[in-house]
Write a protein that holds these residues in place. Structure first.
Motif, short mmCIF file in Angstrom:
data_model
loop_
_atom_site.label_atom_id
_atom_site.label_comp_id
_atom_site.label_asym_id
_atom_site.label_seq_id
_atom_site.Cartn_x
_atom_site.Cartn_y
_atom_site.Cartn_z
N GLY A 130 0.83 -1.22 0.00
CA GLY A 130 0.00 0.00 0.00
C GLY A 130 0.85 1.26 0.00
O GLY A 130 0.53 2.25 -0.67
N GLU A 131 1.96 1.22 0.74
CA GLU A 131 2.87 2.37 0.80
C GLU A 131 3.48 2.64 -0.57
O GLU A 131 3.50 3.78 -1.05
N SER A 132 3.97 1.58 -1.24
CA SER A 132 4.59 1.79 -2.55
C SER A 132 3.56 2.27 -3.58
O SER A 132 3.87 3.14 -4.42
N GLU A 133 2.34 1.78 -3.52
CA GLU A 133 1.28 2.24 -4.42
C GLU A 133 0.96 3.72 -4.18
O GLU A 133 0.75 4.49 -5.13
N GLU A 134 0.97 4.11 -2.92
CA GLU A 134 0.69 5.51 -2.59
C GLU A 134 1.80 6.42 -3.09
O GLU A 134 1.55 7.51 -3.60
N TYR A 135 3.07 5.99 -3.00
CA TYR A 135 4.17 6.78 -3.54
C TYR A 135 4.01 6.98 -5.05
O TYR A 135 4.29 8.06 -5.58
N MET A 136 3.51 5.95 -5.75
CA MET A 136 3.27 6.07 -7.20
C MET A 136 2.19 7.11 -7.47
O MET A 136 2.33 7.94 -8.37
N ARG A 137 1.10 7.08 -6.70
CA ARG A 137 0.01 8.05 -6.88
C ARG A 137 0.50 9.48 -6.57
O ARG A 137 0.17 10.43 -7.28
N LEU A 138 1.29 9.61 -5.49
CA LEU A 138 1.82 10.92 -5.12
C LEU A 138 2.74 11.47 -6.20
O LEU A 138 2.74 12.66 -6.51
N TYR A 139 3.54 10.58 -6.79
CA TYR A 139 4.44 11.00 -7.86
C TYR A 139 3.64 11.55 -9.05
O TYR A 139 4.01 12.55 -9.65
N GLN A 140 2.52 10.87 -9.36
CA GLN A 140 1.67 11.33 -10.47
C GLN A 140 1.03 12.68 -10.14
O GLN A 140 0.85 13.52 -11.02
N SER A 141 0.71 12.89 -8.88
CA SER A 141 0.08 14.15 -8.47
C SER A 141 1.12 15.27 -8.30
O SER A 141 0.80 16.44 -8.52
N PHE A 142 2.32 14.93 -7.86
CA PHE A 142 3.34 15.94 -7.58
C PHE A 142 4.66 15.57 -8.27
O PHE A 142 5.62 15.15 -7.62
N PRO A 143 4.73 15.73 -9.59
CA PRO A 143 5.94 15.35 -10.31
C PRO A 143 7.19 16.11 -9.85
O PRO A 143 8.31 15.63 -10.01
N GLU A 144 7.01 17.30 -9.27
CA GLU A 144 8.17 18.08 -8.82
C GLU A 144 8.91 17.41 -7.65
O GLU A 144 10.05 17.74 -7.36
N MET A 145 8.28 16.44 -6.98
CA MET A 145 8.89 15.73 -5.85
C MET A 145 9.48 14.37 -6.28
O MET A 145 9.70 13.50 -5.44
N LYS A 146 9.74 14.24 -7.56
CA LYS A 146 10.16 12.97 -8.14
C LYS A 146 11.32 12.31 -7.37
O LYS A 146 11.25 11.14 -7.02
N THR A 147 12.40 13.00 -7.11
CA THR A 147 13.57 12.38 -6.49
C THR A 147 13.26 11.79 -5.12
O THR A 147 13.60 10.64 -4.85
N HIS A 148 12.59 12.57 -4.29
CA HIS A 148 12.26 12.08 -2.95
C HIS A 148 11.28 10.91 -3.01
O HIS A 148 11.48 9.88 -2.35
N LEU A 149 10.21 11.05 -3.82
CA LEU A 149 9.18 10.01 -3.90
C LEU A 149 9.72 8.73 -4.54
O LEU A 149 9.35 7.62 -4.13
N GLU A 150 10.60 8.89 -5.52
CA GLU A 150 11.17 7.71 -6.18
C GLU A 150 12.02 6.88 -5.20
O GLU A 150 11.91 5.66 -5.16
N SER A 151 12.84 7.53 -4.37
CA SER A 151 13.67 6.79 -3.41
C SER A 151 12.78 6.11 -2.36
O SER A 151 13.05 4.97 -1.95
N GLN A 152 11.73 6.78 -1.94
CA GLN A 152 10.79 6.19 -0.98
C GLN A 152 10.07 5.00 -1.59
O GLN A 152 9.87 3.97 -0.93
N TYR A 153 9.67 5.15 -2.86
CA TYR A 153 8.98 4.07 -3.57
C TYR A 153 9.89 2.83 -3.68
O TYR A 153 9.48 1.71 -3.41
N LEU A 154 11.16 3.03 -4.05
CA LEU A 154 12.10 1.93 -4.21
C LEU A 154 12.37 1.24 -2.85
O LEU A 154 12.48 0.02 -2.79
N GLN A 155 12.46 2.06 -1.81
CA GLN A 155 12.67 1.49 -0.48
C GLN A 155 11.46 0.65 -0.05
O GLN A 155 11.62 -0.45 0.50
#
Length: 179
Positions: A130-155
């Protein structure tokens, strides 16, 4: 003269080898035996068992019977031969039954702990997915936070993979235990 050997219950041997345990009644030995026993036993059955063991030791000359026949005042005393005897300790059937029960109880406890651990790991896995899915949705909503959200998603994905491995291992052990 060589030492004679005799088989004896391990608990009885421990009690009888005590220097202070001499000049005893059947009930005193029974009470000491029950106090050392991990099994709860019927007093009458335990007394009969102890009495049979005492009679056997009297017949072999290891214990001396002091007092009148059929009297409750009969006292048993260790003979000189007692101290020269080689006792071979053996466990009783009750001990063997208790060990089997202990193994079964230990296995049941282990299985229960494994099942609890499995449920916890499955809940953690769902949380991580659920956490990784939420990071994907957040990335789609806030592309400017890509670096932070991508590392969180991978973790979160890495954590999900570890949890999946734990679940597989626990299920494998459970399958082996339940055979």
């Amino acid at each position: 003269m060589s030492k004679i050997s005799i088989k004896i219950n391990a608990q009885l041997n421990t009690i009888l080898q005590d220097e202070n345990f001499d000049n005893f009644h059947v009930t005193q030995l029974r009470d000491a035996y029950l106090a050392n026993s991990s099994v709860s036993q019927d007093l009458v059955q335990a007394r009969k068992y102890i009495y049979r063991q005492i009679l056997r030791l009297v017949k072999k000359g290891l214990l001396l019977k002091k007092g009148t026949k059929n009297s409750k005042r009969v006292v048993y005393q260790k003979s000189e031969l007692f101290y020269k005897t080689n006792f071979i300790c053996q466990s009783t059937t009750e001990d063997k039954v208790n060990r089997a029960k202990a193994v079964t109880v230990g296995t049941n406890t282990a299985v229960q702990q494994l099942e609890k651990r499995l449920k916890e790991s499955e809940v953690d896995l769902l949380t991580s997915i659920g956490e990784s899915e939420e990071y994907m949705r957040l990335y789609q909503s806030f592309p400017e936070m890509k670096t932070h959200l991508e590392s969180q998603y991978l973790q979160a994905r890495e954590n999900s993979s570890k949890l999946l491995g734990q679940i597989k291992a626990i299920k494998s052990v459970l399958a082996h235990q339940q055979k």
